[in-house]
Motif scaffolding. Structure first.
Motif, mmCIF file in Angstrom:
data_model
loop_
_atom_site.group_PDB
_atom_site.id
_atom_site.type_symbol
_atom_site.label_atom_id
_atom_site.label_comp_id
_atom_site.label_asym_id
_atom_site.label_seq_id
_atom_site.Cartn_x
_atom_site.Cartn_y
_atom_site.Cartn_z
ATOM 1 N N GLY A 49 0.765 -1.241 0.020
ATOM 2 C CA GLY A 49 0.123 -0.009 0.017
ATOM 3 C C GLY A 49 0.879 1.239 -0.160
ATOM 4 O O GLY A 49 0.283 2.284 -0.317
ATOM 5 N N ALA B 46 -9.019 2.999 -8.274
ATOM 6 C CA ALA B 46 -8.349 2.356 -6.943
ATOM 7 C C ALA B 46 -8.605 2.631 -5.609
ATOM 8 O O ALA B 46 -9.425 3.871 -5.555
ATOM 9 N N ASP B 47 -8.158 1.634 -4.691
ATOM 10 C CA ASP B 47 -8.571 1.981 -3.603
ATOM 11 C C ASP B 47 -8.096 3.468 -2.920
ATOM 12 O O ASP B 47 -7.007 3.745 -3.415
ATOM 13 N N ARG C 38 -4.411 4.137 -2.060
ATOM 14 C CA ARG C 38 -3.431 3.843 -2.947
ATOM 15 C C ARG C 38 -2.870 5.291 -3.562
ATOM 16 O O ARG C 38 -3.776 5.971 -4.227
#
Length: 212
Positions: free
Chosen positions: A93, A141-142, A145
């Motif tokens: 991450g 994306a998360d 990130r």
């Protein structure tokens, strides 16, 4: 000092990013399917491919930034976006992901149409569409990130290498053109922009365009 890996690090753009990273005293790791005959002193060269991301994880273990510089053309057409998706899933991450895209996804004017919808060459359309798909993938994306995607100018390419000036203009979402409507940046100055963004992030979870 930052440890930076460039997937496609022996290519036209990626090789310049490796050279610029070494010149700025960063640890530069070039990842490509084959080792080059001519190497940049100070860089580390690793054989690997975006087609086998799990095999890259050991090489990327201590990396802080990964830059993908793999155009979606030839045998890579339709395969770069899945590779980036796999990277997003497997990279730790804390690793920042950068992607060198094409000009097609940038806008011709604020709030205007995309470059790909404005007389874009048909020969490069499929490649540009895949780069746009990668941008949408990154946007989804998360939230933890960190990433960036950089759009070169319209006239960027190995057929028009130009020279290093050490300068460029940041157009944000809009493709950069000069007062005569010419849109260009050399590979060396694209690399300057990439390293500037790595050293002093201004576009966290954003795309941006560069040119003169």
């Amino acid at each position: 000092m930052t440890r930076i890996a460039v997937i496609g690090g022996t290519g036209y753009a990626g090789g310049r990013v490796i050279a610029e990273a070494v010149a700025r005293n960063h640890e530069a790791v070039s990842i490509a399917r084959s080792a080059p005959s001519a190497r940049i002193d100070g860089a580390v060269y690793v054989e690997g491919t975006l087609l086998d991301v799990p095999a890259l994880m050991a090489e990327l273990e201590s990396v802080e930034v990964v830059v993908v510089s793999v155009p979606a053309r030839g045998d890579m057409l339709g395969r770069v976006q899945p590779g980036v998706e796999h990277l997003l899933a497997l990279l730790p991450g804390h690793v920042r992901l950068g992607v060198i895209g094409g000009a097609g996804g940038s806008l011709v004017a604020p709030g205007g149409v995309r470059v790909i919808d404005d007389g874009f060459p048909e020969a490069f359309r499929a490649e540009a569409l895949e780069a746009i798909d990668i941008l949408e993938l990154l946007r989804g994306a998360d939230g933890a990130r960190d990433w960036f995607l950089i759009h070169p100018a319209r006239g960027f390419g190995a057929w028009n290498p130009g020279e290093r000036t050490g300068s460029y203009r940041d157009g944000g979402d809009v493709v950069v053109t000069d007062q005569n409507g010419v849109s260009f940046i050399s590979a060396d100055d694209l690399a300057v922009a990439v390293l500037d963004e790595i050293e002093t992030p201004r576009h966290r979870r954003e795309r941006f365009s560069v040119g003169y």
